[in-house]
Design an enzyme around this catalytic site. Structure first.
Site, PDB file in Angstrom:
ATOM      1  N   HIS A 126       3.215 -12.017  -1.809  1.00  0.00           N
ATOM      2  CA  HIS A 126       4.280 -11.661  -2.758  1.00  0.00           C
ATOM      3  C   HIS A 126       5.638 -12.260  -2.422  1.00  0.00           C
ATOM      4  O   HIS A 126       6.506 -12.326  -3.274  1.00  0.00           O
ATOM      5  CB  HIS A 126       4.405 -10.141  -2.870  1.00  0.00           C
ATOM      6  CG  HIS A 126       3.341  -9.525  -3.738  1.00  0.00           C
ATOM      7  ND1 HIS A 126       2.005  -9.637  -3.455  1.00  0.00           N
ATOM      8  CD2 HIS A 126       3.413  -8.807  -4.887  1.00  0.00           C
ATOM      9  CE1 HIS A 126       1.304  -9.001  -4.392  1.00  0.00           C
ATOM     10  NE2 HIS A 126       2.137  -8.491  -5.276  1.00  0.00           N
TER      11      HIS A 126
ATOM     12  N   GLU B 254       6.888   3.291   1.764  1.00  0.00           N
ATOM     13  CA  GLU B 254       7.207   1.935   2.141  1.00  0.00           C
ATOM     14  C   GLU B 254       8.035   1.776   3.398  1.00  0.00           C
ATOM     15  O   GLU B 254       9.191   1.382   3.377  1.00  0.00           O
ATOM     16  CB  GLU B 254       7.912   1.212   0.981  1.00  0.00           C
ATOM     17  CG  GLU B 254       7.952  -0.277   1.171  1.00  0.00           C
ATOM     18  CD  GLU B 254       7.731  -1.004  -0.149  1.00  0.00           C
ATOM     19  OE1 GLU B 254       8.648  -1.013  -0.956  1.00  0.00           O
ATOM     20  OE2 GLU B 254       6.639  -1.561  -0.329  1.00  0.00           O
TER      21      GLU B 254
ATOM     22  N   ARG C  95      14.164  17.419 -14.073  1.00  0.00           N
ATOM     23  CA  ARG C  95      14.013  17.232 -12.609  1.00  0.00           C
ATOM     24  C   ARG C  95      12.570  17.026 -12.173  1.00  0.00           C
ATOM     25  O   ARG C  95      12.210  17.267 -11.030  1.00  0.00           O
ATOM     26  CB  ARG C  95      14.605  18.410 -11.837  1.00  0.00           C
ATOM     27  CG  ARG C  95      16.071  18.567 -12.064  1.00  0.00           C
ATOM     28  CD  ARG C  95      16.792  19.071 -10.819  1.00  0.00           C
ATOM     29  NE  ARG C  95      18.212  18.894 -11.012  1.00  0.00           N
ATOM     30  CZ  ARG C  95      18.955  19.692 -11.742  1.00  0.00           C
ATOM     31  NH1 ARG C  95      18.416  20.734 -12.347  1.00  0.00           N
ATOM     32  NH2 ARG C  95      20.233  19.455 -11.876  1.00  0.00           N
TER      33      ARG C  95
ATOM     34  N   ARG D  17       3.067  -0.241   4.456  1.00  0.00           N
ATOM     35  CA  ARG D  17       2.910  -0.494   3.020  1.00  0.00           C
ATOM     36  C   ARG D  17       3.281  -1.936   2.668  1.00  0.00           C
ATOM     37  O   ARG D  17       2.847  -2.484   1.666  1.00  0.00           O
ATOM     38  CB  ARG D  17       3.718   0.528   2.205  1.00  0.00           C
ATOM     39  CG  ARG D  17       3.325   0.531   0.743  1.00  0.00           C
ATOM     40  CD  ARG D  17       3.812   1.744  -0.036  1.00  0.00           C
ATOM     41  NE  ARG D  17       3.555   1.489  -1.449  1.00  0.00           N
ATOM     42  CZ  ARG D  17       3.513   2.407  -2.377  1.00  0.00           C
ATOM     43  NH1 ARG D  17       3.711   3.669  -2.095  1.00  0.00           N
ATOM     44  NH2 ARG D  17       3.274   2.084  -3.637  1.00  0.00           N
TER      45      ARG D  17
ATOM     46  N   ASN E  32       2.202  -6.503   0.294  1.00  0.00           N
ATOM     47  CA  ASN E  32       3.035  -7.606  -0.154  1.00  0.00           C
ATOM     48  C   ASN E  32       2.478  -8.979   0.224  1.00  0.00           C
ATOM     49  O   ASN E  32       3.154  -9.992   0.018  1.00  0.00           O
ATOM     50  CB  ASN E  32       4.421  -7.434   0.472  1.00  0.00           C
ATOM     51  CG  ASN E  32       5.460  -7.354  -0.588  1.00  0.00           C
ATOM     52  OD1 ASN E  32       5.186  -6.846  -1.659  1.00  0.00           O
ATOM     53  ND2 ASN E  32       6.636  -7.896  -0.311  1.00  0.00           N
TER      54      ASN E  32
ATOM     55  N   LYS F  31       4.744   4.198  -7.376  1.00  0.00           N
ATOM     56  CA  LYS F  31       6.024   3.521  -7.620  1.00  0.00           C
ATOM     57  C   LYS F  31       6.323   3.556  -9.113  1.00  0.00           C
ATOM     58  O   LYS F  31       5.468   3.236  -9.930  1.00  0.00           O
ATOM     59  CB  LYS F  31       5.948   2.060  -7.176  1.00  0.00           C
ATOM     60  CG  LYS F  31       6.185   1.880  -5.700  1.00  0.00           C
ATOM     61  CD  LYS F  31       6.475   0.424  -5.419  1.00  0.00           C
ATOM     62  CE  LYS F  31       6.565   0.179  -3.933  1.00  0.00           C
ATOM     63  NZ  LYS F  31       6.742  -1.243  -3.632  1.00  0.00           N
TER      64      LYS F  31
ATOM     65  N   GLU G 201      -4.624  -9.536  -7.529  1.00  0.00           N
ATOM     66  CA  GLU G 201      -4.327  -8.360  -6.682  1.00  0.00           C
ATOM     67  C   GLU G 201      -5.606  -7.845  -6.015  1.00  0.00           C
ATOM     68  O   GLU G 201      -5.564  -7.345  -4.880  1.00  0.00           O
ATOM     69  CB  GLU G 201      -3.665  -7.239  -7.483  1.00  0.00           C
ATOM     70  CG  GLU G 201      -2.333  -7.621  -8.141  1.00  0.00           C
ATOM     71  CD  GLU G 201      -1.128  -7.676  -7.197  1.00  0.00           C
ATOM     72  OE1 GLU G 201      -1.270  -7.396  -5.985  1.00  0.00           O
ATOM     73  OE2 GLU G 201      -0.026  -8.015  -7.676  1.00  0.00           O
TER      74      GLU G 201
ATOM     75  N   HIS H 167       3.165 -12.090 -13.147  1.00  0.00           N
ATOM     76  CA  HIS H 167       3.126 -11.652 -11.758  1.00  0.00           C
ATOM     77  C   HIS H 167       1.862 -12.130 -11.029  1.00  0.00           C
ATOM     78  O   HIS H 167       1.937 -12.751  -9.971  1.00  0.00           O
ATOM     79  CB  HIS H 167       3.255 -10.129 -11.702  1.00  0.00           C
ATOM     80  CG  HIS H 167       3.238  -9.580 -10.318  1.00  0.00           C
ATOM     81  ND1 HIS H 167       4.226  -9.866  -9.406  1.00  0.00           N
ATOM     82  CD2 HIS H 167       2.346  -8.786  -9.663  1.00  0.00           C
ATOM     83  CE1 HIS H 167       3.941  -9.270  -8.264  1.00  0.00           C
ATOM     84  NE2 HIS H 167       2.811  -8.601  -8.406  1.00  0.00           N
TER      85      HIS H 167
ATOM     86  N   HIS I 143       7.303 -13.646  -5.618  1.00  0.00           N
ATOM     87  CA  HIS I 143       8.556 -13.148  -6.191  1.00  0.00           C
ATOM     88  C   HIS I 143       9.568 -14.281  -6.355  1.00  0.00           C
ATOM     89  O   HIS I 143      10.331 -14.313  -7.320  1.00  0.00           O
ATOM     90  CB  HIS I 143       9.151 -12.037  -5.318  1.00  0.00           C
ATOM     91  CG  HIS I 143       8.372 -10.753  -5.397  1.00  0.00           C
ATOM     92  ND1 HIS I 143       8.287  -9.868  -4.345  1.00  0.00           N
ATOM     93  CD2 HIS I 143       7.625 -10.222  -6.387  1.00  0.00           C
ATOM     94  CE1 HIS I 143       7.532  -8.839  -4.704  1.00  0.00           C
ATOM     95  NE2 HIS I 143       7.113  -9.029  -5.940  1.00  0.00           N
TER      96      HIS I 143
ATOM     97  N   LYS J 247      -5.780   0.366  -1.598  1.00  0.00           N
ATOM     98  CA  LYS J 247      -4.420   0.827  -1.902  1.00  0.00           C
ATOM     99  C   LYS J 247      -4.223   2.260  -1.414  1.00  0.00           C
ATOM    100  O   LYS J 247      -3.206   2.589  -0.788  1.00  0.00           O
ATOM    101  CB  LYS J 247      -4.168   0.723  -3.409  1.00  0.00           C
ATOM    102  CG  LYS J 247      -2.777   1.135  -3.819  1.00  0.00           C
ATOM    103  CD  LYS J 247      -1.957   0.000  -4.318  1.00  0.00           C
ATOM    104  CE  LYS J 247      -0.504   0.393  -4.493  1.00  0.00           C
ATOM    105  NZ  LYS J 247       0.109  -0.151  -5.684  1.00  0.00           N
TER     106      LYS J 247
HETATM  107 ZN    ZN Z   1       1.733  -7.440  -7.054  1.00  0.00          ZN
END
Ligand code: ZN
Ligand code: ADP
Length: 364
Positions: free
Chosen positions: A244, A233, A117, A237, A241, A139, A181, A261, A248, A223
């Protein structure tokens, strides 16, 4: 340089610590490993390069060496890691160490968040992308056959140790991913950092250690500032993106092969700047400065340079943008720039407008 930034998240707060030399990390890391069972998670490639350093830094730790590559980022790996930990009697006080790039960080963070846990973990990022982006923010996750990063948790590390000496062995394509980034971080909220990038193109391309330390530090500051205000998020947040939405879509069109990426993000940033300019939000000369920095850092900013004979059509990319998991309902949530260093919060944009801009962008 030893330097430190605190990410303030109440009881989940932690420090990001910089060292110039890999072996200097030892003392800092020992503060976390002392007196507890520890496992280091890395991959075959990184172990091949850094065996000596790993053995030196983590003398009494259990070593878990995974196959290299995105394919390892699956629930099955989490199960295998957990079973190894249980066999070795790891308990709530034990510690995991992620030693690698984003893939290793995501796997290790996820395993730490569910084993017994939840146990502690720290990150030692070895790629520029992980140093400037993925190792901070909490994340974690793995891929499902239907979607990238679709199973995961928000789970903060207890510390992040950054050492740019690792970049010496990192291939150029992987460096580019981190640079994209870093440009993104500067664009959303730090125009001084953006000017720093403009002035230091040569040093960045030569991976000058002081400059890379500063570059990673400024990126982490951006960040941290965002994550501190919006850990899980909600809207804010979403500014991370920037670039992105299209990135994506491109990655997904290529089935996550041939283009990585950061390469997709640099095209996405160039499109986000173009779209902001075309919507009358960003001044033309600022748009050109953004294109120039991407060009000077030798990042791809153009759809026509995409790999392969067959390229994605604007219609196809638009359809994929509609499926972005960051969207709400059917609307495409898009992050625009008001200025260099000034974001606009993500907001729904008419797909027709995006389509027209994409068509134009294709011809640039
Ligand atoms: Zn990224
Ligand atoms: P990212 O951090 O960009 O998400 P990955 O975790 O997939 O990327 O790492 C990219 C590739 O670089 C992988 O093949 C990984 O094993 C390799 N790698 C990671 N760190 C280093 C390093 N310091 N030197 C050389 N290769 C590395």
């Amino acid at each position: 340089m030893k330097d430190q930034i605190k990410v303030n998240l109440g009881e989940n707060s932690y420090s990001v610590i910089w060292q110039d030399l890999i072996l200097s990390l030892k003392k800092d890391i020992e503060k976390f490993t002392e007196g507890r069972k520890t496992a280091v998670i890395t991959n075959t490639k990184i172990y091949g390069i850094y065996k000596k350093e790993i053995n030196n830094l983590f003398k009494n730790s259990l070593l878990i060496i995974l196959p290299d590559g995105e394919k390892t980022k699956r629930i099955k790996t989490i199960e295998e890691i957990s079973e190894k930990l249980l066999k070795e009697n790891f308990n709530r006080d034990s510690l995991l160490i992620a030693f690698g790039g984003g893939v290793i960080g995501d796997i290790t963070g996820f395993a730490a968040s569910i084993y017994a846990r939840g146990i502690s973990f720290v990150q030692v990022p070895t790629t520029l992308l992980a140093m400037v982006d993925s190792s901070v923010g909490g994340k974690t996750g793995v891929n499902l056959s239907q979607g990238k990063n679709m199973a995961g948790t928000f789970y903060q590390p207890k510390a992040v140790f950054i050492c740019c000496e690792f970049l010496k062995t990192l291939p150029k394509r992987e460096i580019n991913c981190g640079l994209a980034e870093a440009v993104k971080s500067a664009l959303i909220m730090n125009k001084v950092f953006f000017s720093f990038l403009e002035k230091n193109v040569e040093n960045i391309l030569n991976k000058n250690i002081n400059i890379m330390n500063l570059l990673s530090k400024e990126s982490v500051l951006v960040k941290a500032a965002v994550v501190e205000k919006d850990e899980k998020e909600n809207l804010l947040r979403g500014i991370l993106n920037l670039g992105h939405t299209l990135a994506h879509a491109i990655e997904s069109w290529y089935n996550y092969k041939y283009i990585n990426h950061g390469e997709a993000v640099s095209i996405g940033l160039s499109f986000a700047a173009f779209f902001s300019y075309r919507q009358g939000i960003l001044e033309e000369k600022k748009y050109h400065r953004i294109i120039d920095i991407l060009t000077n850092l030798k990042l791809n900013k153009n759809i026509s340079n995409l790999p392969g004979q067959k390229k994605p059509k604007a219609e196809e990319l638009l359809e994929l943008m509609k499926k972005d998991k960051k969207n709400k309902k059917e609307e495409i949530y898009f992050v625009m720039l008001k200025d260099i260093g000034q974001y606009l919060l993500p907001k729904p944009v008419e797909s027709k407008k995006l389509f027209l801009a994409l068509k134009e962008f294709y011809k640039l």
